[in-house]
Design a protein around this motif. Structure first.
Motif, PDB file in Angstrom:
ATOM      1  N   ILE A  50      29.058  25.476 -62.348  1.00 24.97           N
ATOM      2  CA  ILE A  50      27.592  25.559 -62.403  1.00 24.97           C
ATOM      3  C   ILE A  50      27.061  24.931 -61.121  1.00 24.97           C
ATOM      4  N   GLN A  51      26.457  25.759 -60.299  1.00 22.22           N
ATOM      5  CA  GLN A  51      26.091  25.334 -58.945  1.00 22.22           C
ATOM      6  C   GLN A  51      24.616  24.955 -58.853  1.00 22.22           C
ATOM      7  N   LEU A  52      24.362  23.806 -58.248  1.00 22.27           N
ATOM      8  CA  LEU A  52      22.986  23.369 -57.996  1.00 22.27           C
ATOM      9  C   LEU A  52      22.275  24.368 -57.087  1.00 22.27           C
ATOM     10  N   THR A  53      23.004  24.876 -56.104  1.00 20.58           N
ATOM     11  CA  THR A  53      22.405  25.813 -55.144  1.00 20.58           C
ATOM     12  C   THR A  53      21.837  27.041 -55.863  1.00 20.58           C
ATOM     13  N   ASP A  54      22.553  27.567 -56.862  1.00 29.26           N
ATOM     14  CA  ASP A  54      22.079  28.755 -57.583  1.00 29.26           C
ATOM     15  C   ASP A  54      20.769  28.452 -58.327  1.00 29.26           C
TER      16      ASP A  54
ATOM     17  N   VAL B 261      22.484  30.393 -50.650  1.00 26.39           N
ATOM     18  CA  VAL B 261      23.694  30.957 -51.244  1.00 26.39           C
ATOM     19  C   VAL B 261      24.835  29.944 -51.146  1.00 26.39           C
ATOM     20  N   GLU B 262      25.549  29.787 -52.256  1.00 25.97           N
ATOM     21  CA  GLU B 262      26.631  28.790 -52.301  1.00 25.97           C
ATOM     22  C   GLU B 262      27.948  29.435 -51.893  1.00 25.97           C
ATOM     23  N   LYS B 263      28.602  28.839 -50.943  1.00 25.77           N
ATOM     24  CA  LYS B 263      29.924  29.258 -50.464  1.00 25.77           C
ATOM     25  C   LYS B 263      30.037  30.767 -50.242  1.00 25.77           C
ATOM     26  N   PRO B 264      29.191  31.288 -49.338  1.00 29.46           N
ATOM     27  CA  PRO B 264      29.238  32.730 -49.072  1.00 29.46           C
ATOM     28  C   PRO B 264      30.468  33.103 -48.246  1.00 29.46           C
TER      29      PRO B 264
ATOM     30  N   SER C 207      31.717  29.032 -45.363  1.00 29.74           N
ATOM     31  CA  SER C 207      32.186  29.332 -46.730  1.00 29.74           C
ATOM     32  C   SER C 207      32.511  28.086 -47.553  1.00 29.74           C
ATOM     33  N   SER C 208      32.484  26.924 -46.923  1.00 31.98           N
ATOM     34  CA  SER C 208      32.754  25.686 -47.671  1.00 31.98           C
ATOM     35  C   SER C 208      31.473  25.039 -48.201  1.00 31.98           C
ATOM     36  N   TYR C 209      30.323  25.649 -47.917  1.00 29.94           N
ATOM     37  CA  TYR C 209      29.059  24.956 -48.168  1.00 29.94           C
ATOM     38  C   TYR C 209      28.011  25.848 -48.836  1.00 29.94           C
ATOM     39  N   GLY C 210      26.866  25.200 -49.170  1.00 23.82           N
ATOM     40  CA  GLY C 210      25.667  25.935 -49.509  1.00 23.82           C
ATOM     41  C   GLY C 210      24.968  26.272 -48.206  1.00 23.82           C
ATOM     42  N   VAL C 211      24.479  27.515 -48.077  1.00 22.45           N
ATOM     43  CA  VAL C 211      23.910  27.981 -46.808  1.00 22.45           C
ATOM     44  C   VAL C 211      22.466  28.424 -47.041  1.00 22.45           C
TER      45      VAL C 211
ATOM     46  N   SER D  36      23.542  19.620 -46.359  1.00 21.63           N
ATOM     47  CA  SER D  36      24.424  18.516 -45.995  1.00 21.63           C
ATOM     48  C   SER D  36      24.342  17.322 -46.945  1.00 21.63           C
ATOM     49  N   GLY D  37      23.995  17.568 -48.203  1.00 25.43           N
ATOM     50  CA  GLY D  37      24.220  16.509 -49.189  1.00 25.43           C
ATOM     51  C   GLY D  37      23.075  15.570 -49.508  1.00 25.43           C
ATOM     52  N   ARG D  38      21.848  15.893 -49.066  1.00 22.24           N
ATOM     53  CA  ARG D  38      20.679  15.110 -49.473  1.00 22.24           C
ATOM     54  C   ARG D  38      19.621  16.091 -49.937  1.00 22.24           C
ATOM     55  N   TYR D  39      18.989  15.769 -51.065  1.00 21.62           N
ATOM     56  CA  TYR D  39      18.009  16.677 -51.656  1.00 21.62           C
ATOM     57  C   TYR D  39      16.815  15.871 -52.166  1.00 21.62           C
ATOM     58  N   ILE D  40      15.635  16.469 -52.093  1.00 15.03           N
ATOM     59  CA  ILE D  40      14.480  15.986 -52.863  1.00 15.03           C
ATOM     60  C   ILE D  40      14.062  17.182 -53.703  1.00 15.03           C
TER      61      ILE D  40
ATOM     62  N   PHE E 158      21.941  12.300 -53.754  1.00  9.22           N
ATOM     63  CA  PHE E 158      22.816  11.898 -52.645  1.00  9.22           C
ATOM     64  C   PHE E 158      24.247  12.298 -52.980  1.00  9.22           C
ATOM     65  N   LEU E 159      24.902  13.052 -52.116  1.00  3.12           N
ATOM     66  CA  LEU E 159      26.340  13.288 -52.249  1.00  3.12           C
ATOM     67  C   LEU E 159      27.026  12.276 -51.334  1.00  3.12           C
ATOM     68  N   PRO E 160      27.654  11.248 -51.910  1.00  2.00           N
ATOM     69  CA  PRO E 160      28.123  10.128 -51.077  1.00  2.00           C
ATOM     70  C   PRO E 160      29.235  10.482 -50.085  1.00  2.00           C
ATOM     71  N   ASP E 161      29.945  11.586 -50.316  1.00  2.00           N
ATOM     72  CA  ASP E 161      30.951  12.074 -49.347  1.00  2.00           C
ATOM     73  C   ASP E 161      30.342  12.392 -47.997  1.00  2.00           C
ATOM     74  N   GLU E 162      29.095  12.819 -48.059  1.00  2.00           N
ATOM     75  CA  GLU E 162      28.386  13.168 -46.827  1.00  2.00           C
ATOM     76  C   GLU E 162      27.784  11.880 -46.298  1.00  2.00           C
ATOM     77  N   PHE E 163      28.393  11.372 -45.248  1.00  2.86           N
ATOM     78  CA  PHE E 163      28.004  10.073 -44.714  1.00  2.86           C
ATOM     79  C   PHE E 163      27.011  10.291 -43.572  1.00  2.86           C
TER      80      PHE E 163
ATOM     81  N   GLY F 194      30.908  21.261 -62.356  1.00  2.00           N
ATOM     82  CA  GLY F 194      30.158  21.623 -61.157  1.00  2.00           C
ATOM     83  C   GLY F 194      29.007  20.675 -60.870  1.00  2.00           C
ATOM     84  N   LEU F 195      28.524  20.745 -59.621  1.00  2.00           N
ATOM     85  CA  LEU F 195      27.448  19.852 -59.179  1.00  2.00           C
ATOM     86  C   LEU F 195      26.167  20.070 -59.991  1.00  2.00           C
ATOM     87  N   GLY F 196      25.855  21.328 -60.280  1.00  2.72           N
ATOM     88  CA  GLY F 196      24.639  21.620 -61.045  1.00  2.72           C
ATOM     89  C   GLY F 196      24.696  20.969 -62.416  1.00  2.72           C
TER      90      GLY F 196
END
Ligand code: G1P
Length: 289
Positions: free
Chosen positions: A229-233, A190-193, A169-173, A205-209, A130-135, A110-112
């Motif tokens: 293991i989810q980063l969002t959680d 919430v991750e993938k509600p 449902s495909s994302y963190g919200v 959308s794939g960028r975090y500080i 950076f999640l590079p898929d998110e351009f 998982g991302l976390g």
């Protein structure tokens, strides 16, 4: 008040890229090009533009092309120079000595978990992800816009955008609070509600500080959505203890984790490039006309 500068960026690049098979059987999905630069190069360029100095790649088996990409290609450069060819196009692929680090995530947990694998290299300072898929296509880039906001408010920031409700449902919200300009307070995550349980249609959308405390939360983070293991959680647990804001990116976002999003990114970049825009526009018109 001054906030600790964002000097380090983590790029989780251990994913298998099954959605692009067979293209990604022998090359990492992050090396797929948008026009003539691999996805990972755009993310690194975006980080550098935002003043970030150290790039930390969380890789896995079969990802060594990424390490080679950011190294000196001695034979290639030598041969091109001997033949009088311009090698300046390779310049952005060079990361300075000591400016990149690679750590392996042995198992896809998982991302976390991927981010936690970088904990010792990140150390005790705020960092970017950076999640590079998110351009993210725009000027200034998404991370530069986020760093500008971070310099005002500090704490933790996430890039967000609105999607149609049926896609949440495909994302963190995020559960949004007060909004002011580009910034929105984050009251919950919430991750993938399930669609009916989603607090909004504003997705991460794939960028975090993030502040380094997230690593300590991740240390004990149990499995969440998808058994990962989810980063969002982990981030959700920090809300209330630290400032948390969402930033709306002024620019375009393409989901390069999907085939159609990837094609759209290629078209958008080609149409923004003076060296090929006219030709590509005429070509696209011919194809759809
Ligand atoms: C990850 C994050 C999710 C985020 C998404 C953006 O999900 O967990 O919160 O909204 O990236 O693309 P994944 O795409 O890895 O399932």
């Amino acid at each position: 008040m001054t906030h600790k500068p964002i000097r380090k960026a983590v790029f989780p690049v251990a994913g298998l890229g099954t959605r692009f098979l067979p293209a990604t059987k022998a090359i990492p999905k992050e090396m797929l090009p948008v026009v003539d630069r691999p996805l990972i190069q755009y993310a690194v360029d975006e980080a550098r533009e935002a003043g970030i100095e150290q790039m930390i790649f969380v890789t896995g088996r079969g990802k060594s092309a990424i390490e080679d990409h950011f190294d000196i290609a001695y034979e290639l450069e030598r041969t091109m120079t001997d033949r009088g060819k311009d090698i300046s196009v390779l310049e952005p692929t060079r990361l300075g000595p000591g400016n990149c680090a690679y750590v392996r995530q042995q198992e896809p947990m998982g991302l976390g978990h991927a981010i936690w694998c970088a904990r010792d290299i990140v150390g005790d300072e705020p960092f970017a992800i950076f999640l590079p898929d998110e351009f993210m296509h725009g000027s200034p880039g998404c991370m530069a816009q986020m760093v500008a906001e971070y310099n005002r408010v500090g704490g933790n920031l996430l890039s967000v955008l609105e999607v149609p409700h049926e896609q949440v449902s495909s994302y963190g919200v995020i559960d949004p609070g007060l909004a002011q300009g580009k910034l929105t307070e984050v009251k919950g995550l919430v991750e993938k509600p399930k669609i009916e349980a989603a607090p909004s249609n504003l997705i991460i959308s794939g960028r975090y500080i993030l502040q380094p405390e997230v690593m300590r939360v991740l240390e004990h983070q149990g499995k969440g959505a998808g058994g990962e293991i989810q980063l969002t959680d982990a981030m959700a647990q920090m809300i209330g203890n630290q400032p948390f804001h969402a930033v709306t990116f002024d620019g375009a976002r393409y989901d390069c984790g999907s085939k159609t999003g990837y094609i759209e990114a290629n078209l958008a970049v080609a149409l923004s490039r003076p060296d090929m825009a006219d030709e590509v526009r005429a070509m696209a018109q011919r194809l759809v006309g």
